[in-house]
Design an enzyme around this catalytic site. Structure first.
Site, PDB file in Angstrom:
ATOM      1  N   HIS A  14       0.840  -1.208   0.000  1.00  0.00           N
ATOM      2  CA  HIS A  14       0.000   0.000   0.000  1.00  0.00           C
ATOM      3  C   HIS A  14       0.870   1.252   0.000  1.00  0.00           C
ATOM      4  CE1 HIS A  14      -3.471   2.555   1.334  1.00  0.00           C
ATOM      5  NE2 HIS A  14      -2.488   3.224   1.928  1.00  0.00           N
ATOM      6  N   GLU A  15       1.898   1.278   0.841  1.00  0.00           N
ATOM      7  CA  GLU A  15       2.772   2.462   0.919  1.00  0.00           C
ATOM      8  C   GLU A  15       3.631   2.606  -0.340  1.00  0.00           C
ATOM      9  OE1 GLU A  15       2.147   4.577   3.091  1.00  0.00           O
ATOM     10  OE2 GLU A  15       0.864   3.280   4.301  1.00  0.00           O
TER      11      GLU A  15
END
Length: 308
Positions: free
Chosen positions: A144-145
């Site tokens: 996600h990051e």
């Protein structure tokens, strides 16, 4: 469903960003009408201040964000082998240079990314995230990051923060100029125009412009958070594209959402870039996002993941 979700979120982001820029220009026009009785002067002022402020924000180092959040850089694989391997593998799958890796010594599970381009990317996770998540869940959060970095979300959020600041500066400047103009008689020109005809229409335009300028900072903040929420959904979808495992990210969200540990000293200015809202509480129990929520409700994110 996955690629449709990514495409839809990208289209929505384009419209939000475009609308944000138009909104800032409209604020400038309103200020021009109020202060100079000429919308063009205000438009030019807004464009100049906006360009300068955005440039300053973009070229500010991500080290500032890391310092604000008390993050310490991991300089070798030996220090945090699991974290290092996970970041390295997700960056490789995403096709970007490996971001710098940071640790925040905090028991609350969370993470964030910085960097205005993939070449300057950095990922930070809390100690609580490493201690409380399984490897497959950690992979989902890191993906996600990394997605935020690959999608240039940090650059977008930086521009959004700058635009909100510009609107606040313009609104405050307009109020001060109107105040001093009323004292020194600087509004005589407008009053003279009103007396020469069309005064009623001019007064209505003036009132509308004044109300718009007063409400502008609130509206700008709402647009900023709408952009932030949309980019969270996009990062979730992109993370699944990278891991091919929706369950890992969904389980991570459930575990983090159920954790009540509060961050010791969360940076309010950095709240929108975290994986989930750093301040635990009722926000996480909402089924729908409010206008001033920087993140979508966790339940909503999980529901979307389960349909991918």
């Amino acid at each position: 469903m996955l690629f449709e979700q990514i495409a839809a979120n990208k289209r929505k982001t384009v419209f939000i960003v475009l609308g944000f820029f138009i909104f800032v220009m409209l604020v400038g026009c309103a200020i021009g009408i109020l202060v100079y009785n000429n919308y063009l002067n205000g438009l030019i002022m807004a464009a100049v201040i906006g360009a300068i402020y955005i440039a300053i924000m973009i070229f500010s180092s991500s080290k500032v964000v890391m310092t604000m959040n008390r993050a310490k850089e991991v300089t070798s694989k030996d220090q945090e082998p699991v974290l290092w391997d996970t970041v390295e593998s997700m960056a490789m799958v995403a096709g970007i240079p490996m971001p710098k890796v940071y640790i925040v010594e905090d028991p609350s599970p969370n993470a964030f990314a910085t960097g205005i381009s993939p070449e300057k990317g950095a990922v930070a996770v809390t100690r609580g995230l490493l201690d409380k998540l399984e490897r497959y869940e950690l992979e989902g959060v890191i993906a996600h990051e990394v997605a935020h970095i690959r999608n240039y979300d940090i650059r977008l959020s930086t521009i959004a923060i700058a635009l909100v600041a510009v609107v606040a500066i313009l609104s405050d400047l307009a109020m001060r100029m109107l105040f001093w103009g009323s004292i020194t008689g600087g509004n005589n020109n407008r009053k003279s125009n009103d007396n020469n005809g069309g005064g009623g229409a001019q007064a209505i335009i003036y009132i509308v412009a004044l109300v718009f300028v007063i409400l502008a900072p609130i509206i700008a903040t709402a647009i900023q958070f709408a952009l932030s929420r949309n980019r969270e959904y996009l990062a979730d979808a992109t993370a699944i594209e990278l891991t091919r495992n929706p369950q890992g990210l969904a389980d991570a969200l459930r575990k983090i959402g159920g954790d009540t540990t509060k961050m010791k000293q969360p940076s309010a200015a950095s709240e929108s870039i975290y994986f989930t809202t750093p301040s635990k509480g009722e926000k996480k129990k909402k089924e729908k996002a409010g206008m001033f929520d920087s993140h979508p409700p966790i339940a909503s994110r999980i529901e979307r993941l389960e349909h991918m």
